[in-house]
Design an enzyme around this catalytic site. Structure first.
Site, PDB file in Angstrom:
ATOM      1  N   CYS A 112       0.829  -1.208   0.000  1.00 30.29           N
ATOM      2  CA  CYS A 112       0.000   0.000   0.000  1.00 30.29           C
ATOM      3  C   CYS A 112       0.870   1.268   0.000  1.00 30.29           C
ATOM      4  O   CYS A 112       1.472   1.584  -1.001  1.00 30.29           O
ATOM      5  CB  CYS A 112      -0.991  -0.023   1.160  1.00 30.29           C
ATOM      6  SG  CYS A 112      -2.306   1.205   0.989  1.00 30.29           S
ATOM      7  N   HIS A 220      -3.771  -5.377   0.070  1.00 37.70           N
ATOM      8  CA  HIS A 220      -3.448  -5.670   1.474  1.00 37.70           C
ATOM      9  C   HIS A 220      -3.411  -7.174   1.757  1.00 37.70           C
ATOM     10  O   HIS A 220      -4.292  -7.709   2.439  1.00 37.70           O
ATOM     11  CB  HIS A 220      -4.467  -4.991   2.396  1.00 37.70           C
ATOM     12  CG  HIS A 220      -4.284  -3.521   2.492  1.00 37.70           C
ATOM     13  ND1 HIS A 220      -3.439  -2.931   3.408  1.00 37.70           N
ATOM     14  CD2 HIS A 220      -4.813  -2.512   1.755  1.00 37.70           C
ATOM     15  CE1 HIS A 220      -3.469  -1.619   3.247  1.00 37.70           C
ATOM     16  NE2 HIS A 220      -4.285  -1.339   2.247  1.00 37.70           N
ATOM     17  N   GLU A 222      -1.675  -8.663   3.838  1.00 33.45           N
ATOM     18  CA  GLU A 222      -1.443  -8.937   5.262  1.00 33.45           C
ATOM     19  C   GLU A 222      -2.743  -9.237   6.012  1.00 33.45           C
ATOM     20  O   GLU A 222      -2.740  -9.985   6.994  1.00 33.45           O
ATOM     21  CB  GLU A 222      -0.692  -7.773   5.919  1.00 33.45           C
ATOM     22  CG  GLU A 222      -1.517  -6.587   6.359  1.00 33.45           C
ATOM     23  CD  GLU A 222      -2.061  -5.721   5.235  1.00 33.45           C
ATOM     24  OE1 GLU A 222      -2.962  -4.893   5.500  1.00 33.45           O
ATOM     25  OE2 GLU A 222      -1.583  -5.851   4.100  1.00 33.45           O
TER      26      GLU A 222
END
Length: 257
Positions: A112, A220, A222
Protein backbone atom coordinates in the site's frame (compact mmCIF):
# COMPACT_ATOMS: atom_id res chain seq x y z
CA UNK A 1 17.71 -22.04 12.88
CA UNK A 2 16.30 -18.99 14.65
CA UNK A 3 13.48 -17.10 12.96
CA UNK A 4 14.67 -14.35 10.60
CA UNK A 5 14.06 -10.76 11.65
CA UNK A 6 12.48 -8.17 9.40
CA UNK A 7 12.44 -4.41 9.94
CA UNK A 8 9.08 -2.60 9.78
CA UNK A 9 9.32 1.23 9.63
CA UNK A 10 6.86 2.87 11.99
CA UNK A 11 4.42 5.73 11.50
CA UNK A 12 4.15 8.68 13.84
CA UNK A 13 0.72 8.70 15.47
CA UNK A 14 -0.52 11.22 18.04
CA UNK A 15 -2.61 9.82 20.90
CA UNK A 16 -3.70 11.87 23.90
CA UNK A 17 -1.28 14.63 22.89
CA UNK A 18 1.75 12.33 22.74
CA UNK A 19 3.59 11.08 19.66
CA UNK A 20 3.84 7.30 19.26
CA UNK A 21 5.89 5.14 16.89
CA UNK A 22 3.28 2.70 15.59
CA UNK A 23 2.66 -0.16 13.15
CA UNK A 24 -0.76 -1.74 12.65
CA UNK A 25 -1.11 -5.17 14.23
CA UNK A 26 -2.22 -6.81 10.98
CA UNK A 27 1.28 -6.41 9.46
CA UNK A 28 3.31 -7.83 12.32
CA UNK A 29 0.73 -10.61 12.77
CA UNK A 30 1.10 -11.62 9.11
CA UNK A 31 4.89 -11.46 9.38
CA UNK A 32 4.85 -13.88 12.31
CA UNK A 33 2.04 -16.24 11.33
CA UNK A 34 2.23 -16.28 7.51
CA UNK A 35 5.86 -15.40 6.73
CA UNK A 36 7.29 -17.12 9.81
CA UNK A 37 9.55 -14.19 10.69
CA UNK A 38 9.96 -11.85 13.64
CA UNK A 39 9.17 -8.17 13.12
CA UNK A 40 11.24 -5.37 14.66
CA UNK A 41 9.47 -2.01 14.58
CA UNK A 42 11.84 0.76 13.51
CA UNK A 43 11.06 4.17 15.08
CA UNK A 44 10.46 7.01 12.61
CA UNK A 45 12.80 10.01 12.72
CA UNK A 46 13.38 12.77 10.18
CA UNK A 47 17.15 12.70 10.68
CA UNK A 48 19.92 11.02 12.64
CA UNK A 49 19.51 7.45 11.46
CA UNK A 50 22.29 5.13 10.33
CA UNK A 51 20.35 3.08 7.78
CA UNK A 52 23.07 0.46 7.39
CA UNK A 53 23.23 -0.07 11.15
CA UNK A 54 19.57 -1.12 11.01
CA UNK A 55 19.93 -3.32 7.94
CA UNK A 56 23.04 -5.01 9.35
CA UNK A 57 20.81 -6.53 12.02
CA UNK A 58 17.84 -7.76 9.96
CA UNK A 59 17.05 -10.25 7.21
CA UNK A 60 14.28 -8.39 5.41
CA UNK A 61 12.32 -5.16 5.14
CA UNK A 62 8.52 -5.03 5.35
CA UNK A 63 7.12 -1.60 4.44
CA UNK A 64 3.53 -1.33 5.59
CA UNK A 65 0.50 0.67 4.57
CA UNK A 66 -0.60 3.75 6.46
CA UNK A 67 -3.27 6.43 6.61
CA UNK A 68 -0.62 9.00 5.67
CA UNK A 69 0.70 9.75 2.18
CA UNK A 70 4.20 10.28 0.79
CA UNK A 71 4.94 14.01 0.68
CA UNK A 72 4.65 15.29 -2.93
CA UNK A 73 7.88 17.30 -2.64
CA UNK A 74 9.73 13.96 -2.73
CA UNK A 75 8.62 13.40 -6.32
CA UNK A 76 8.79 16.99 -7.51
CA UNK A 77 5.16 18.00 -7.00
CA UNK A 78 3.57 20.78 -5.00
CA UNK A 79 1.73 19.63 -1.89
CA UNK A 80 -1.97 20.43 -1.59
CA UNK A 81 -3.85 20.17 1.67
CA UNK A 82 -6.04 17.48 0.12
CA UNK A 83 -2.95 15.31 -0.52
CA UNK A 84 -2.45 14.74 3.21
CA UNK A 85 -2.17 13.67 5.88
CA UNK A 86 1.61 13.52 5.72
CA UNK A 87 4.21 11.84 7.92
CA UNK A 88 7.66 13.28 7.10
CA UNK A 89 9.37 11.11 9.71
CA UNK A 90 7.97 7.97 8.06
CA UNK A 91 9.16 9.23 4.64
CA UNK A 92 12.63 9.97 6.00
CA UNK A 93 12.88 6.55 7.63
CA UNK A 94 11.32 4.21 5.07
CA UNK A 95 12.62 5.61 1.78
CA UNK A 96 16.37 5.37 2.64
CA UNK A 97 15.77 1.88 4.05
CA UNK A 98 14.11 0.83 0.79
CA UNK A 99 16.99 2.11 -1.33
CA UNK A 100 19.68 0.46 0.79
CA UNK A 101 17.79 -2.82 1.16
CA UNK A 102 17.68 -3.09 -2.64
CA UNK A 103 21.35 -2.14 -2.94
CA UNK A 104 22.29 -4.77 -0.36
CA UNK A 105 20.04 -7.52 -1.77
CA UNK A 106 17.95 -7.67 1.41
CA UNK A 107 14.43 -9.04 0.75
CA UNK A 108 11.76 -6.36 0.50
CA UNK A 109 7.95 -6.50 0.60
CA UNK A 110 6.18 -3.14 0.24
CA UNK A 111 2.42 -2.86 0.81
CA UNK A 112 0.00 0.00 0.00
CA UNK A 113 1.87 3.15 1.14
CA UNK A 114 4.93 0.95 0.87
CA UNK A 115 4.57 0.43 -2.89
CA UNK A 116 4.20 4.18 -3.27
CA UNK A 117 7.35 4.77 -1.21
CA UNK A 118 9.16 2.17 -3.31
CA UNK A 119 8.15 3.97 -6.51
CA UNK A 120 9.22 7.36 -5.16
CA UNK A 121 12.48 5.95 -3.74
CA UNK A 122 13.46 4.80 -7.23
CA UNK A 123 12.47 7.97 -9.08
CA UNK A 124 8.76 7.58 -9.84
CA UNK A 125 5.79 9.81 -9.03
CA UNK A 126 2.31 9.41 -7.55
CA UNK A 127 -1.21 10.50 -8.50
CA UNK A 128 -3.51 11.81 -5.78
CA UNK A 129 -7.27 11.35 -5.41
CA UNK A 130 -7.32 8.94 -8.33
CA UNK A 131 -11.08 8.42 -8.01
CA UNK A 132 -11.49 11.95 -9.43
CA UNK A 133 -9.78 10.96 -12.69
CA UNK A 134 -11.93 10.01 -15.65
CA UNK A 135 -12.23 6.26 -16.08
CA UNK A 136 -10.63 5.40 -12.72
CA UNK A 137 -12.64 3.52 -10.14
CA UNK A 138 -13.08 4.58 -6.53
CA UNK A 139 -10.44 2.48 -4.77
CA UNK A 140 -11.08 4.06 -1.39
CA UNK A 141 -12.37 2.05 1.55
CA UNK A 142 -16.16 1.63 1.63
CA UNK A 143 -18.07 3.67 4.18
CA UNK A 144 -19.97 2.34 7.19
CA UNK A 145 -18.43 -1.14 7.35
CA UNK A 146 -16.38 -2.96 9.97
CA UNK A 147 -12.71 -3.78 9.35
CA UNK A 148 -13.46 -7.16 7.81
CA UNK A 149 -15.85 -5.44 5.42
CA UNK A 150 -13.32 -2.71 4.74
CA UNK A 151 -10.66 -5.27 3.80
CA UNK A 152 -13.03 -7.63 1.99
CA UNK A 153 -11.57 -9.28 -1.09
CA UNK A 154 -13.66 -7.76 -3.86
CA UNK A 155 -11.48 -6.31 -6.65
CA UNK A 156 -9.92 -8.07 -9.63
CA UNK A 157 -6.32 -7.47 -10.64
CA UNK A 158 -4.60 -9.02 -13.61
CA UNK A 159 -1.17 -10.51 -12.99
CA UNK A 160 1.18 -10.45 -15.98
CA UNK A 161 2.44 -13.75 -17.37
CA UNK A 162 6.10 -14.39 -16.51
CA UNK A 163 6.23 -11.76 -13.75
CA UNK A 164 7.64 -12.22 -10.26
CA UNK A 165 4.12 -12.07 -8.78
CA UNK A 166 2.94 -14.67 -11.33
CA UNK A 167 5.59 -17.09 -10.06
CA UNK A 168 4.16 -16.65 -6.56
CA UNK A 169 0.38 -16.57 -7.03
CA UNK A 170 -0.03 -17.45 -10.71
CA UNK A 171 -0.85 -15.28 -13.75
CA UNK A 172 -4.21 -13.91 -14.81
CA UNK A 173 -7.13 -12.61 -12.75
CA UNK A 174 -6.80 -12.59 -8.95
CA UNK A 175 -9.25 -11.16 -6.42
CA UNK A 176 -7.66 -8.79 -3.88
CA UNK A 177 -8.51 -6.14 -1.29
CA UNK A 178 -7.12 -2.88 -2.67
CA UNK A 179 -7.82 0.28 -0.65
CA UNK A 180 -6.14 3.55 -1.59
CA UNK A 181 -6.58 7.19 -2.65
CA UNK A 182 -3.18 7.49 -4.31
CA UNK A 183 -1.49 5.32 -6.90
CA UNK A 184 1.61 5.16 -9.06
CA UNK A 185 1.55 7.80 -11.80
CA UNK A 186 4.97 7.66 -13.48
CA UNK A 187 6.55 4.28 -12.84
CA UNK A 188 10.15 4.43 -11.63
CA UNK A 189 12.65 3.29 -14.29
CA UNK A 190 13.83 0.37 -12.16
CA UNK A 191 10.32 -1.00 -11.57
CA UNK A 192 8.46 -3.54 -13.66
CA UNK A 193 4.66 -3.40 -13.59
CA UNK A 194 3.44 -6.82 -12.46
CA UNK A 195 -0.33 -6.43 -12.03
CA UNK A 196 -3.00 -3.88 -12.96
CA UNK A 197 -6.67 -3.31 -12.13
CA UNK A 198 -9.31 -3.24 -14.85
CA UNK A 199 -9.17 0.56 -14.88
CA UNK A 200 -5.41 0.50 -15.52
CA UNK A 201 -4.32 1.34 -11.98
CA UNK A 202 -0.94 -0.24 -11.18
CA UNK A 203 -1.44 -2.78 -8.42
CA UNK A 204 1.93 -4.57 -8.18
CA UNK A 205 5.55 -3.99 -9.16
CA UNK A 206 8.95 -5.62 -8.80
CA UNK A 207 12.46 -4.18 -8.90
CA UNK A 208 13.92 -5.10 -12.30
CA UNK A 209 17.56 -5.44 -11.31
CA UNK A 210 17.09 -6.62 -7.72
CA UNK A 211 19.35 -9.42 -6.53
CA UNK A 212 16.78 -10.54 -3.96
CA UNK A 213 13.00 -10.62 -3.49
CA UNK A 214 11.80 -7.02 -4.03
CA UNK A 215 8.06 -6.72 -4.61
CA UNK A 216 5.43 -4.08 -3.98
CA UNK A 217 1.65 -4.54 -3.96
CA UNK A 218 -1.01 -1.86 -3.71
CA UNK A 219 -3.49 -4.22 -2.05
CA UNK A 220 -3.45 -5.67 1.47
CA UNK A 221 -2.29 -9.31 1.58
CA UNK A 222 -1.44 -8.94 5.26
CA UNK A 223 -5.09 -8.74 6.37
CA UNK A 224 -6.11 -12.23 5.23
CA UNK A 225 -2.61 -13.74 5.07
CA UNK A 226 -3.59 -16.73 7.20
CA UNK A 227 -6.78 -17.65 5.30
CA UNK A 228 -6.58 -16.34 1.71
CA UNK A 229 -4.30 -18.41 -0.53
CA UNK A 230 -2.78 -15.64 -2.72
CA UNK A 231 -2.24 -13.43 0.35
CA UNK A 232 -0.56 -16.30 2.18
CA UNK A 233 1.61 -17.13 -0.83
CA UNK A 234 2.97 -13.57 -0.99
CA UNK A 235 3.96 -13.58 2.70
CA UNK A 236 5.31 -17.12 2.48
CA UNK A 237 7.53 -16.12 -0.46
CA UNK A 238 8.80 -13.11 1.49
CA UNK A 239 9.48 -15.31 4.53
CA UNK A 240 11.36 -17.83 2.39
CA UNK A 241 13.49 -15.03 0.94
CA UNK A 242 14.27 -13.74 4.45
CA UNK A 243 15.26 -17.26 5.57
CA UNK A 244 17.50 -17.67 2.53
CA UNK A 245 19.15 -14.31 3.24
CA UNK A 246 19.62 -15.16 6.93
CA UNK A 247 21.16 -18.54 6.10
CA UNK A 248 23.61 -17.00 3.63
CA UNK A 249 24.53 -14.31 6.15
CA UNK A 250 25.20 -16.93 8.83
CA UNK A 251 27.45 -18.90 6.48
CA UNK A 252 29.36 -15.73 5.60
CA UNK A 253 29.84 -14.87 9.28
CA UNK A 254 31.16 -18.37 10.02
CA UNK A 255 33.61 -18.19 7.11
CA UNK A 256 34.91 -14.83 8.35
CA UNK A 257 35.26 -16.22 11.88
Amino acid sequence: MMKPIVAVPADIRTLDGADWHAVQHQYVRAALNAAGVMAFIIPAFEKGYDTDAILDRVDGLLVSGSASNVHPSLYGAEARESDGPFDPARDATAIPLIRRAIDRAIPLLAICRGIQELNVALGGSLASEIHEQEGIWDHRKPADVDRDGMYAIRQSVFVKEGSCIARIIGPGEVLVNSLHRQAIAKTAPRLQVEAIAEDGTIEAVSVIDAKAFAVGVQWHPEYWAETDKPSNQIFAAFGDAAREYAAAKNVSMKVKA
